[in-house]
Design a protein around this motif. Structure first.
Motif, PDB file in Angstrom:
ATOM      1  N   GLN A 134       5.452   0.630   6.728  1.00  0.00           N
ATOM      2  CA  GLN A 134       6.313   1.343   6.433  1.00  0.00           C
ATOM      3  C   GLN A 134       6.065   1.941   5.044  1.00  0.00           C
ATOM      4  O   GLN A 134       6.994   2.497   4.268  1.00  0.00           O
ATOM      5  N   LEU A 135       4.776   1.525   4.384  1.00  0.00           N
ATOM      6  CA  LEU A 135       4.569   1.895   3.093  1.00  0.00           C
ATOM      7  C   LEU A 135       4.309   3.330   3.031  1.00  0.00           C
ATOM      8  O   LEU A 135       3.939   3.909   3.783  1.00  0.00           O
ATOM      9  N   GLU A 136       4.712   4.114   1.829  1.00  0.00           N
ATOM     10  CA  GLU A 136       4.841   5.404   1.437  1.00  0.00           C
ATOM     11  C   GLU A 136       4.380   5.596  -0.102  1.00  0.00           C
ATOM     12  O   GLU A 136       4.416   4.586  -0.697  1.00  0.00           O
ATOM     13  N   ARG A 180       1.939   7.283 -12.429  1.00  0.00           N
ATOM     14  CA  ARG A 180       3.156   6.733 -11.719  1.00  0.00           C
ATOM     15  C   ARG A 180       3.554   7.026 -10.245  1.00  0.00           C
ATOM     16  O   ARG A 180       4.395   6.447  -9.697  1.00  0.00           O
ATOM     17  N   PHE A 181       3.082   7.933  -9.779  1.00  0.00           N
ATOM     18  CA  PHE A 181       2.952   8.302  -8.182  1.00  0.00           C
ATOM     19  C   PHE A 181       1.971   7.590  -7.602  1.00  0.00           C
ATOM     20  O   PHE A 181       0.561   7.640  -7.647  1.00  0.00           O
ATOM     21  N   ARG A 182       2.439   6.329  -6.717  1.00  0.00           N
ATOM     22  CA  ARG A 182       1.530   5.525  -6.274  1.00  0.00           C
ATOM     23  C   ARG A 182       1.913   5.277  -4.706  1.00  0.00           C
ATOM     24  O   ARG A 182       3.007   5.371  -4.171  1.00  0.00           O
ATOM     25  N   PHE A 183       0.782   4.842  -4.003  1.00  0.00           N
ATOM     26  CA  PHE A 183       1.067   4.401  -2.663  1.00  0.00           C
ATOM     27  C   PHE A 183       1.489   2.982  -2.603  1.00  0.00           C
ATOM     28  O   PHE A 183       0.637   2.082  -3.160  1.00  0.00           O
ATOM     29  N   GLY A 184       2.305   2.601  -1.388  1.00  0.00           N
ATOM     30  CA  GLY A 184       2.680   1.203  -1.314  1.00  0.00           C
ATOM     31  C   GLY A 184       3.290   0.431  -2.410  1.00  0.00           C
ATOM     32  O   GLY A 184       3.874   0.993  -3.220  1.00  0.00           O
TER      33      GLY A 184
END
Length: 190
Positions: free
Chosen positions: A177-179, A40-44
């Motif tokens: 600004q994706l994180e 559940r830890f995802r980029f973007g």
């Protein structure tokens, strides 16, 4: 922080360690590890997830002297998913016909909300999707929508699937600004 290298900041409060992520997400380190191992830890913007869209409406007086009707106009659409909120103006939504149609179908039935449609603006010398006066259908120019923000309120919320069209619109609105972020299982469609 990049897609290739996720990073978090570890801070300590009263003997408890917290992970600080982008977008002001802060959680106990154990919760972060649970999210990492639970994928559940995802980029973007996660594809095929769910979000909630909120329609904002405010009031403005028609600029035409012979009308001067107080009209409700759409001041924006906010799409909230995980820690992200992306906001779209009416002209921006006009750039994505499928999204515009979805929002148009969700507008509350209120006789004082002006129609949203493509109109020609003499000021901007172009046609774009805009609000109109509910009585005379005159364009409410993009510049003048700001006056309605003083009275705006959310008048409708609805769940959306993050389709490829929504994903593209959100990513373009966020402008690189994706994180990395933690999402709930329901937001990811798990």
């Amino acid at each position: 922080m990049t897609e290739a290298l996720p990073a978090v900041r570890i801070v300590e409060h009263d003997g408890t360690y917290f992970a600080r992520l982008a977008y002001s997400q802060e959680m106990p380190v154990e919760a972060l590890l649970d999210a990492v191992f639970g994928r559940r830890f995802r980029f973007g913007i996660p594809p095929q997830g769910t979000a909630v869209a909120h329609i904002r409406v405010g009031e403005i007086e028609c600029w035409k002297k012979q009308c001067r009707a107080t009209t409700k106009i759409v001041t924006g659409i906010d799409v909230v998913f995980g820690p992200h909120t992306s906001s779209f103006s009416v002209p921006q939504l006009g750039e994505y016909p499928a999204l515009f149609g979805e929002v148009l179908g969700r507008l509350p039935r209120d006789a004082k909300i002006g129609r949203l449609k493509k109109r020609f603006s003499n000021t901007q010398e172009r046609a774009y999707v805009s609000n109109g006066c509910y009585r005379c259908d005159s364009i409410v120019g993009e510049f003048y929508e700001i006056d309605a923000r003083y009275t705006e309120e959310a008048v409708g919320s609805f769940p959306i699937q993050i389709t490829p069209a929504w994903k593209q619109a959100i990513e373009e609105e966020m402008e690189n600004q994706l994180e990395w972020a933690v999402y709930s299982p329901s937001e990811l469609g798990m």
